[in-house]
Design a protein around this motif. Structure first.
Motif, short mmCIF file in Angstrom:
data_model
loop_
_atom_site.label_atom_id
_atom_site.label_comp_id
_atom_site.label_asym_id
_atom_site.label_seq_id
_atom_site.Cartn_x
_atom_site.Cartn_y
_atom_site.Cartn_z
N GLU A 130 97.77 19.71 4.66
CA GLU A 130 97.15 19.00 3.53
C GLU A 130 98.15 18.04 2.88
O GLU A 130 97.82 16.89 2.57
CB GLU A 130 96.66 20.01 2.50
N ARG A 131 99.40 18.49 2.70
CA ARG A 131 100.42 17.64 2.08
C ARG A 131 100.77 16.46 2.99
O ARG A 131 100.99 15.35 2.52
CB ARG A 131 101.66 18.46 1.74
N VAL A 132 100.81 16.70 4.29
CA VAL A 132 101.10 15.63 5.24
C VAL A 132 99.98 14.60 5.21
O VAL A 132 100.22 13.39 5.23
CB VAL A 132 101.31 16.18 6.67
N GLU A 133 98.74 15.04 5.14
CA GLU A 133 97.61 14.11 5.08
C GLU A 133 97.65 13.29 3.78
O GLU A 133 97.37 12.08 3.80
CB GLU A 133 96.28 14.86 5.19
N THR A 134 98.02 13.93 2.68
CA THR A 134 98.15 13.21 1.41
C THR A 134 99.25 12.16 1.54
O THR A 134 99.07 11.00 1.12
CB THR A 134 98.48 14.19 0.26
N LEU A 135 100.38 12.53 2.13
CA LEU A 135 101.48 11.58 2.33
C LEU A 135 101.02 10.41 3.19
O LEU A 135 101.25 9.25 2.83
CB LEU A 135 102.67 12.29 3.00
N LYS A 136 100.35 10.69 4.30
CA LYS A 136 99.89 9.62 5.19
C LYS A 136 98.93 8.67 4.47
O LYS A 136 99.03 7.45 4.59
CB LYS A 136 99.18 10.21 6.41
N ARG A 137 98.01 9.24 3.70
CA ARG A 137 97.02 8.42 2.99
C ARG A 137 97.70 7.54 1.95
O ARG A 137 97.47 6.33 1.90
CB ARG A 137 95.98 9.32 2.31
N MET A 138 98.58 8.14 1.16
CA MET A 138 99.25 7.37 0.10
C MET A 138 100.18 6.31 0.69
O MET A 138 100.28 5.21 0.17
CB MET A 138 100.02 8.31 -0.82
N TRP A 139 100.85 6.65 1.79
CA TRP A 139 101.74 5.68 2.45
C TRP A 139 100.93 4.49 2.96
O TRP A 139 101.32 3.35 2.80
CB TRP A 139 102.49 6.37 3.58
#
Length: 87
Positions: free
Chosen positions: A6-15
């Motif tokens: 979930e945190r990786v997906e948030t990072l990818k989306r925000m990036w």
């Protein structure tokens, strides 16, 4: 802190949205800006354009101008050998 899916997906989306590493770290909590940057590089996400411009605008800026000078000068023509005196 561990990098959950979930945190990786948030990072990818925000990036992808163009958020800074500091903004992402603040949103995720419990992680530093440098940890975000490291994860971005390990995920291979570092090929984004900085600022608010689009990728197309950045590619236009990076393209050489028409009629621009070449990156390096052309090689000089070979020099003729000096004439040898007759013996």
């Amino acid at each position: 802190m561990s990098w959950t899916d979930e945190r990786v997906e948030t990072l990818k989306r925000m990036w992808a949205e163009g958020q800074s590493a500091s903004q992402i770290a603040k949103e995720l909590g419990g992680v530093t800006r440098n940890a975000v940057i490291g994860k971005v590089h390990r995920l291979g996400l570092s090929n984004r354009v900085g600022g608010n411009g689009s990728r197309e605008e950045a590619e236009e800026e990076a393209a050489p101008a028409v009629g621009a000078a070449p990156a390096s000068p052309p090689p000089a023509p070979p020099r003729p050998e000096p004439a040898r005196p007759a013996e």
